[in-house]
Design a protein around this motif. Structure first.
Motif, short mmCIF file in Angstrom:
data_model
loop_
_atom_site.label_atom_id
_atom_site.label_comp_id
_atom_site.label_asym_id
_atom_site.label_seq_id
_atom_site.Cartn_x
_atom_site.Cartn_y
_atom_site.Cartn_z
N ALA A 346 0.82 -1.21 0.00
CA ALA A 346 0.00 0.00 0.00
C ALA A 346 0.85 1.26 0.00
O ALA A 346 0.35 2.35 -0.29
CB ALA A 346 -0.94 0.00 1.21
N LEU A 347 2.15 1.14 0.31
CA LEU A 347 3.04 2.30 0.28
C LEU A 347 3.02 2.96 -1.10
O LEU A 347 3.06 4.19 -1.21
CB LEU A 347 4.47 1.87 0.64
N VAL A 353 5.66 5.59 -3.93
CA VAL A 353 6.96 4.99 -4.22
C VAL A 353 6.95 3.52 -3.79
O VAL A 353 6.07 3.09 -3.04
CB VAL A 353 8.11 5.73 -3.50
N THR A 354 7.93 2.77 -4.25
CA THR A 354 8.08 1.38 -3.86
C THR A 354 8.82 1.30 -2.52
O THR A 354 9.54 2.24 -2.14
CB THR A 354 8.86 0.59 -4.91
N PRO A 355 8.67 0.20 -1.77
CA PRO A 355 9.35 0.08 -0.47
C PRO A 355 10.86 0.25 -0.54
O PRO A 355 11.48 0.70 0.43
CB PRO A 355 8.97 -1.35 -0.02
N GLU A 356 11.47 -0.09 -1.69
CA GLU A 356 12.92 0.04 -1.82
C GLU A 356 13.39 1.48 -1.68
O GLU A 356 14.54 1.72 -1.31
CB GLU A 356 13.38 -0.53 -3.16
N ARG A 357 12.51 2.44 -1.95
CA ARG A 357 12.88 3.84 -1.86
C ARG A 357 12.98 4.34 -0.42
O ARG A 357 13.55 5.40 -0.16
CB ARG A 357 11.86 4.70 -2.63
N LEU A 365 11.17 9.67 7.51
CA LEU A 365 10.99 10.99 8.11
C LEU A 365 11.23 12.11 7.10
O LEU A 365 10.61 13.17 7.19
CB LEU A 365 11.93 11.15 9.30
N GLU A 366 12.10 11.87 6.13
CA GLU A 366 12.38 12.89 5.12
C GLU A 366 11.15 13.19 4.27
O GLU A 366 11.05 14.27 3.69
CB GLU A 366 13.53 12.43 4.21
N THR A 367 10.21 12.25 4.18
CA THR A 367 9.00 12.48 3.38
C THR A 367 7.93 13.25 4.16
O THR A 367 6.95 13.68 3.57
CB THR A 367 8.39 11.14 2.91
N ILE A 368 8.11 13.41 5.47
CA ILE A 368 7.12 14.10 6.29
C ILE A 368 7.29 15.61 6.13
O ILE A 368 8.40 16.13 6.01
CB ILE A 368 7.26 13.67 7.76
N PRO A 398 6.89 11.71 -2.42
CA PRO A 398 8.11 11.84 -3.22
C PRO A 398 7.85 11.76 -4.72
O PRO A 398 8.61 12.31 -5.52
CB PRO A 398 8.96 10.66 -2.75
N SER A 399 6.77 11.09 -5.10
CA SER A 399 6.51 10.89 -6.54
C SER A 399 6.01 12.15 -7.23
O SER A 399 6.35 12.41 -8.38
CB SER A 399 5.49 9.76 -6.73
N ASP A 400 5.18 12.97 -6.53
CA ASP A 400 4.61 14.14 -7.20
C ASP A 400 4.57 15.39 -6.34
O ASP A 400 4.09 16.44 -6.78
CB ASP A 400 3.19 13.83 -7.70
N GLY A 401 5.05 15.31 -5.08
CA GLY A 401 5.11 16.48 -4.22
C GLY A 401 3.80 16.90 -3.60
O GLY A 401 3.74 17.91 -2.90
#
Length: 640
Positions: A346-347, A353-357, A365-368, A398-401
């Protein structure tokens, strides 16, 4: 007649075989694996004759009262039939009838399940049996259990044969490599390759001489697990008290010093970030443990057995099957390394993004959203202390901001020592929630049931609380919705809950209902406490539903306003410094010419920057751009 016997003569040759069996340091590890694999509480290697059953090694977790050197009458166990006919005996349920199994009823030990395999010497002489038994029926007649006993009994036969040989015949000469005889031992190699657990033979330098198909994928460049933590971070060993083991105390290192090391817990983390719990046992194979210790392991070969913890593996597998079908993002993280050991599919839908990212908590935390990041990080530290928390934060996909609003329930996961070793989380995307949920607080059961039915018929999802304090306790974890608070039964003091909800800036507008009993100031006090409306009881159903609808509409408006504010701040942040200056000039009412004069630019350049600003803000007209900038708090520039 007692099952235990004394005073029987033991053949000196067979006594030597018993002594040889007691020198095989690998046997206790085999018995431990058998008990865990079968679920039986007792396992043993015994020498058997027509008259006696003599225990060489015993693991008795079931309370049968047997220890090493215990001697029983041969007819008290089915092992005599195994010894006589040299074929296995498997009993899933012995019931209460012992005679049918050739047992003496007076000597029967009270087992219900039993399995035994013969141990035969290379010269054809029968030594005894490898056996296990339990006090409850068990499903033992299965290929995996039969295979385990077959392989272990053959390994014991091989090691007994090695013990029987003169030392010169089994030890290499000083000029030879110390482990060469073991490496060339084809029967041993074949047994290792077919064992139903991860198994490998390692030289004193830590390099694998033989590793079966189960163990090979877990090794880095053929090296012993955890030999070099810096070069091989996949393995982490833990002591019984939960502390991380020093490599000097790993099973391989201790086995080199001559110790037999049963079942040390290790966590293995694969390259894909997934983890598994195992137990690693180390056994020195060169002669006796005393000899291995004396020679400092230089000519020793070490047998390692790596067994995955079945219960934990099954539990994690069920969790993963559930997670793969969940619309919420389920995650697991190791506290020590801060690596994310699991992220469900579901991520991709929520974070884009995929879990590998996102391999670690730090990357997550960087995505928060920057305004929420420090608060979330501090709260995670509280969870590490054992507290369950519900976090509400925003992420920048991260994919589209774009901004998404997340409700994340974070919980601690303790190890066997009771210390928090991992964190788990269930992250729910609540961006699109409309707030069509009602929280009903009413201490009067009949009135509560009537309101519940009315609200459900109107299409609302209703959650009931008998006490205002119960709502206050969980308010921070609730989804947005309208609170209906009946202060007739809860009392005026329950208005403190409305005040707390407003002070906490929670998306829970409060609608108060009650009977003023002539107190005209009650409604005023309710509104001052933070309620969005007050209705006098008895109130018409239509009036109540209208008030609820108005409260939810205002909630949606606030939510949309908040989303618009977040979106505006992100769009403004994406502007270049020069585009920001042009925007500030536009807010001040400047023209292309006046802004150009103030910034030292030509009107044409200002026009180009203005077009880029309009595009970045998603505005089709200048008023739309001004509105977006105002939402983000941009102040106009001073234009001369």
């Amino acid at each position: 007649m007692n099952a235990f016997v004394t005073g029987l003569d033991v053949n000196p040759g067979r006594s030597a075989d018993v002594s040889a069996a007691k020198q095989i340091a690998a046997i206790p590890t085999m018995l431990e694996i058998i008990c865990r694999s079968t679920g039986l509480g007792f396992a043993a290697v015994a020498q058997v004759t027509d008259e006696t059953w003599l225990a060489c090694w015993v693991r008795d977790d079931a309370g049968f009262g047997l220890r090493a050197d215990a001697m029983l009458r041969a007819d008290s166990m089915p092992c005599r039939e195994v010894w006589r006919h040299r074929r296995p005996v498997v009993i899933d349920d012995a019931g209460t009838e012992t005679a049918m199994h050739g047992l003496s009823s007076s000597g029967h030990l009270g087992f219900r399940s039993y399995i035994s395999f013969p141990i035969t010497m290379p010269d054809g002489e029968s030594f005894g049996t490898l056996c296990a038994m339990g006090k409850e029926p068990a499903d033992l007649d299965r290929p995996e259990i039969m295979g385990l006993f077959q392989q272990f009994s053959e390994l014991i036969e091989l090691l007994l044969a090695a013990q029987r040989q003169p030392p010169a015949a089994i030890r290499p000469q000083p000029e030879e490599a110390g482990f060469a005889s073991w490496e060339r031992n084809e029967p041993l190699r074949a047994l290792i390759e077919h064992l139903p657990v991860g198994a490998g033979l390692f030289g004193s330098d830590g390099q694998a001489l033989v590793a079966n198909a189960i163990l090979q994928p877990l090794l880095t460049q053929g090296r012993v697990p955890g030999a070099d933590p810096d070069a091989d971070p996949h393995w982490t060993g833990y002591a019984a008290n939960g502390t991380v083991l020093d490599p000097h105390d790993h099973p391989f290192a201790r086995a080199l010093r001559g110790d037999r090391v049963p079942g040390t817990r290790f966590h293995y983390r694969g390259d894909d970030g997934t983890g598994r719990w195992t137990r690693i046992s180390g056994v020195p194979l060169q002669g006796t443990t005393d000899n291995a210790r004396t020679r400092n392991g230089k000519d020793s070969a070490i047998l390692l057995l790596v067994e995955e913890e079945e219960a934990r593996r099954v539990s994690e597998e069920r969790f993963r099957r559930f997670a793969e079908h969940s619309t919420n993002v389920l995650w697991l993280a190791d506290l020590e390394s801060r690596r994310l050991t699991y992220l469900c599919r579901a991520l991709r839908h929520v974070w884009g993004v995929t879990p590998e990212r996102l391999p670690s908590l730090d990357r997550l935390l960087e995505t928060i959203h920057p305004d929420d990041r420090d608060r979330v990080d501090r709260t995670l530290e509280r969870t590490g202390d054992g507290e369950v928390v519900v976090l509400k934060y925003r992420i920048l996909r991260p994919s589209d901001g774009t901004v998404r609003r997340i409700r994340d329930t974070v919980f601690p996961i303790t190890g066997e020592d009771g210390r928090v070793r991992q964190l788990g989380g269930i992250a729910e995307d609540v961006t699109e929630r409309t707030g069509a949920r009602i929280y009903l607080v009413d201490e009067d059961a009949p009135a509560r049931r009537a309101l519940f039915g009315l609200l459900q018929l109107a299409g609302y999802e209703v959650q009931v609380f008998a006490k205002a304090a119960a709502l206050a306790e969980v308010a921070s974890s609730l989804q947005p919705g309208c609170v209906i608070l009946d202060i007739e039964t809860a009392g005026p003091e329950s208005l403190t809950v409305a005040k707390a909800l407003k002070a906490g800036r929670l998306a829970l507008p409060v609608l108060v209902i009650g009977r003023s009993q002539g107190d005209v100031g009650l409604g005023v006090r309710a509104m001052k406490a933070g309620a969005v409306d007050y209705l006098e009881k008895p109130c018409e159903p239509a009036a109540l539903l209208t008030a609820v609808s108005a409260a939810l509409a205002e909630l949606r408006t606030d939510t949309e306003r908040s989303h618009a504010h977040d979106d505006a701040k992100l769009r403004i942040a994406a502007l270049s410094p020069r585009e920001r200056e042009v925007l500030e000039g536009l807010l001040a009412g400047g023209t292309n010419k006046s802004i150009g004069v103030a910034l030292g630019l030509s009107p044409r350049t200002v026009e180009i920057h203005r077009a880029r600003v309009m595009e970045a803000l998603g505005a089709r007209t200048l008023p739309e751009a001004v509105l977006t900038a105002a939402r983000a708090g941009v102040q106009p520039a001073a234009i001369p």
